[in-house]
Design an enzyme around this catalytic site. Structure first.
Site, PDB file in Angstrom:
ATOM      1  N   ASP A 163       0.600  -1.146   0.349  1.00  0.00           N
ATOM      2  CA  ASP A 163       0.112   0.020   0.083  1.00  0.00           C
ATOM      3  C   ASP A 163       0.933   1.501   0.071  1.00  0.00           C
ATOM      4  O   ASP A 163       1.987   1.062   0.453  1.00  0.00           O
ATOM      5  CB  ASP A 163      -1.017  -0.164   1.534  1.00  0.00           C
ATOM      6  CG  ASP A 163      -2.266   0.810   1.161  1.00  0.00           C
ATOM      7  OD1 ASP A 163      -1.757   1.352   0.203  1.00  0.00           O
ATOM      8  OD2 ASP A 163      -2.980   0.379   1.655  1.00  0.00           O
ATOM      9  N   ASP A 220     -10.837   2.148  -3.594  1.00  0.00           N
ATOM     10  CA  ASP A 220     -11.245   1.925  -1.923  1.00  0.00           C
ATOM     11  C   ASP A 220     -12.757   1.592  -1.934  1.00  0.00           C
ATOM     12  O   ASP A 220     -13.029   1.219  -1.008  1.00  0.00           O
ATOM     13  CB  ASP A 220     -10.909   2.946  -1.260  1.00  0.00           C
ATOM     14  CG  ASP A 220      -9.563   2.684  -0.450  1.00  0.00           C
ATOM     15  OD1 ASP A 220      -8.860   1.608  -0.431  1.00  0.00           O
ATOM     16  OD2 ASP A 220      -9.085   3.424   0.446  1.00  0.00           O
TER      17      ASP A 220
HETATM   18  C1  DGJ Z   1      -5.541   2.162   1.591  1.00  0.00           C
HETATM   19  C2  DGJ Z   1      -6.492   1.221   0.897  1.00  0.00           C
HETATM   20  O1  DGJ Z   1      -6.237   0.904  -0.284  1.00  0.00           O
HETATM   21  C3  DGJ Z   1      -6.749  -0.211   1.137  1.00  0.00           C
HETATM   22  O2  DGJ Z   1      -7.669  -1.170   1.379  1.00  0.00           O
HETATM   23  C4  DGJ Z   1      -6.760  -0.392   3.091  1.00  0.00           C
HETATM   24  O3  DGJ Z   1      -5.016  -1.763   3.090  1.00  0.00           O
HETATM   25  C5  DGJ Z   1      -5.928   1.017   4.007  1.00  0.00           C
HETATM   26  N1  DGJ Z   1      -5.199   1.588   3.737  1.00  0.00           N
HETATM   27  C6  DGJ Z   1      -4.811   0.441   5.633  1.00  0.00           C
HETATM   28  O4  DGJ Z   1      -4.612   1.353   6.375  1.00  0.00           O
END
Ligand code: DGJ
Length: 738
Positions: free
Chosen positions: A479, A549
């Protein structure tokens, strides 16, 4: 595939589908004579050159010649020539001059394609797949070489380009703008298509008519290609549709600041260029040093937007993605992020994992919150050691317990970031990107580690390697959750600050290279606050990317539809999540959530223990369905868009196998209509001659491909009522009848 016609000094790159013509002009510079549908090869194409004397024209050859760079379709325009459009190259010299004159010296035509390592790029598996032309130009005053490289594939309408500059002179030079590619067309009869948005609405399809002047999309955030604009644009003829008409795609294999620009002159000529954004970029070359640009991948299509997309899909899936996961269907995963956020312990995780196993999932992914003091997003980033309060047996113990259940284990990391509340920051406060004496902006309470410095990358590499080696890890979600601000490196001197952002991206590629080489069996999924780093460069290291997301099924239609313009389905992370949806608070049927997620990598992101017995049965069937069709959807099939979520209430798409004997289509509606007319779904991509067994809802019948494509599948809205009304959907499965 590549011929040089010496008498007229013309290069012809061509295959069955595309032709690209370059001419060495009288002044030694290069002209872009033609780019488009394949034409016969012959000795002389010089009549494509257009010149005439015009008022106020700067002429760049001795009289009586009338060659002017302003009215010429240049192959690689440079600053200072009497061309008043944007250049592809601008070089500052020690005497303050930016005037350059690169002229043809020599060329080489070779089989296959050179690697651009450490930069990611498309590749060949055997030398006969492609040919590469490398043209060397030289500027005498600076004593610098400019190499323009073109690879044409035998089987794809693809030309991959890059630019390399090698400096031999004793005085240093500073590159202020180096585009990866520039292409010119004689007319402006185009629409510009791009993929733009923001967090949770990434890669919406945007379309605008070209006008005189500059239109561009760009990324300037330093850490990633960005949620705002994708490093891609297409020029499409106004009458081109999904399935027919001329489309030119331009895609940059790069994850940092980028510029994708069109410029239409007042003589209706269109110049397209693509490369690292010049803002904040300046790259110094001393004698003997060189600079390599990222790669631009140009795709030509006569078969509309679908033709362009399918070429990108095939090329990127098979000649950009690498490693053991390239050709494998992807594991069905359960990710705990939306199930628990930071609030978990081992017991809770094992309970969720055990339910995942029961329904047939194959991989459990532990997301953010397992390390350091990370109980919220204020602290912990940078401290890559397990939080024993939450996970007393460590990642090692947990991963073994999960494996003992019969699941693979995956782990989330965010290696490029640090919280100020962390041991790493306390030990190395100067490892942050930020300028002395200036406020350091924070985003999600975190800061960007200075990956332009090798010692920082080395440190993170050692730290995370220990975690991976000490446990059973099959998957990593990498990430990256913030953009760069105050881009300044405390590890670089004053003259190198313009190199920091590109070096940062090279640092990311370096860490990816080391980790993927050391752990070749691990499946990497890239992620950046959802889909802010969905670019071709990432696919070279991580063959799948978390698309967004936003896990709402209906919103995902737009995001996945837009993403499919360039990126193959197998690269799109797609999960079924809980309702009400956490981003939109919308309730959609469980069936629709899966029907959307099937067209991607497929997984779940919720606590399955909270579902009813009936829902669990449904989930089991969904997983069984995906196991049966994922080879078709992710590896074998061609993807066709049928109805656009940007144009109406209904969306539809289909994946058809190479042999056309199997297909899976999805149909989705947003709002239901009362007492509405019948619907008729016309499929595409099928073989007219094949008799298919068609199955959807509780219906089953046989029909030929032509009937399904031209007459369609009529169905009543009552069927959609039965499927849940608003946000309902249908999956159609087609198999050649025995
Ligand atoms: C952003 C990501 O897009 C999410 O899926 C998740 O992993 C969060 N960060 C965790 O902090």
């Amino acid at each position: 595939m590549i011929k040089y016609h010496d008498s007229k000094k013309i290069f012809h790159l061509f295959n069955r589908e595309v032709s690209y013509l370059i001419r060495i002009m009288e002044n030694g510079q290069l002209e872009n004579l033609y780019y488009g549908k394949a034409i016969h090869d012959r000795e002389d194409f010089s009549h494509f050159h257009q010149e005439e004397m015009r008022s106020q024209m700067s002429v760049c050859i001795p009289e009586p010649g009338i060659l002017s760079m302003q009215y010429t379709k240049q192959e690689y325009p440079v600053y200072g020539t009497g061309d008043y459009r944007s250049p592809a190259l601008s070089v500052r010299q020690e005497n303050g001059s930016s005037i350059v004159n690169f002229t043809y010296v020599s060329h080489e035509i070779m089989k296959g394609k050179r690697s651009l390592a450490p930069l990611p790029a498309v590749y060949t598996e055997n030398e006969d797949e492609a040919e590469t032309l490398e043209i060397r130009l030289h500027d005498e005053v600076m004593d610098t070489d400019l190499f323009l490289s073109y690879t044409i594939y035998a089987e794809y309408p693809v030309i991959a380009r890059n630019t390399r500059i090698v400096h031999h002179g004793t005085e240093k030079i500073t590159l202020e703008r180096v585009m990866s590619a520039s292409v010119e067309f004689s007319d402006m009869d185009f629409e510009m298509v791009h993929l733009s948005g923001a967090w949770s609405r990434e890669r919406y399809v945007k379309n605008r008519k070209l006008e005189m002047g500059i239109q561009a999309v760009q990324g300037l955030n330093g850490t990633c290609s960005g949620a705002e604009h994708n490093p891609f644009l297409a020029l499409k003829r106004p009458d081109a549709t999904e399935s027919q008409g001329e489309v030119y795609g331009f895609s940059l294999v790069y994850s940092g600041n980028f510029l994708a620009q069109t410029e239409v002159s007042t003589f209706d000529m269109t110049r397209v260029m693509l490369g690292i954004h010049p803002e904040g970029f300046s790259w110094t070359l001393n004698q003997g040093e060189e600079f390599q640009s990222p790669e631009a991948v140009l795709v030509y299509s006569r078969d509309g937007l679908t033709g362009m997309s399918q070429t990108y899909h095939r090329l990127y899936r098979t000649r950009l993605m690498r490693g053991v996961w390239r050709d494998r269907p992807r594991p069905i995963l359960l990710n705990n992020w939306e199930a628990t956020y930071f609030d978990f312990n081992e017991e809770k995780i094992l309970k969720i994992a055990s339910k995942a196993k029961e329904v047939g999932a194959e991989l459990f992914v532990l997301d953010d919150g397992w390390f350091g003091a990370r109980n919220d997003d204020y602290r912990g980033l940078g401290d890559w050691y397990v939080n024993l309060d939450k996970l007393p047996d460590g990642i090692s113990g947990l991963s073994k317990k999960i494996e003992a259940m019969g699941l693979k284990f995956g782990l989330w990391v965010e290696l490029e970031m640090v919280n100020k509340d962390s041991d790493l920051y306390r030990a190395h406060p100067d490892w942050l990107i930020g300028a002395p004496g200036r406020f350091e902006s924070h985003a999600r309470h975190q800061h960007v580690l200075d990956f332009s410095r090798k010692e920082v990358v080395d440190y993170i590499y050692e730290m995370i390697s220990k975690v991976i080696e000490g446990a059973s890890i099959s998957y990593i979600k990498w990430d990256m959750n913030r953009y760069m601000s105050e881009p300044y490196s405390r590890g670089a001197d004053a003259s190198s600050q313009g190199m920091v952002m590109h070096r940062y991206i090279l640092g990311v590629y370096d860490l990816y290279t080391r980790l993927t080489q050391r752990f070749p069996e691990i499946l990497f999924e890239s992620c950046a606050s959802g889909g802010a780093r969905f670019d071709p460069a990432m696919l070279y290291f991580a063959p799948q990317t978390w698309t967004s997301d936003d896990t709402d099924a209906s919103e995902r239609l737009k995001i996945q539809y837009g993403t499919s313009y360039v990126y193959p389905l197998v690269s799109m992370g797609s999960h079924v999540s809980a309702v009400p949806n956490h981003q939109l608070h919308r309730v959609t049927p469980l069936a629709t959530r899966a029907n959307v997620a099937y067209f991607g990598t497929f997984g779940y992101e919720l606590d399955l223990n909270l579902l009813t017995v009936e829902e669990i049965e449904q989930v089991k069937q969904q997983i069984a369905f995906m196991k049966e069709y994922r080879e078709l959807i992710q590896i074998d099939g061609d993807f066709y868009r049928i109805l656009s979520p940007f144009e109406g209430n209904e969306t539809a798409w289909i994946v058809v196998s190479q042999d056309k004997k199997q297909a899976v289509a999805g149909f989705y509606q947003r709002l239901n209509k009362v007492n509405g007319s019948w619907l008729n779904l016309k499929l595409t991509g099928l073989d007219s001659e094949v008799l298919y067994e068609v199955e959807y809802a509780d219906k089953k019948y046989q029909a030929y491909g032509d009937e399904l494509m031209y007459a369609g599948i009529p169905f009543s809205r009552e069927l959609l009522n039965q499927m849940g009304g608003d946000f309902s959907s249908l999956i159609f499965v087609l198999k050649a009848a025995a």
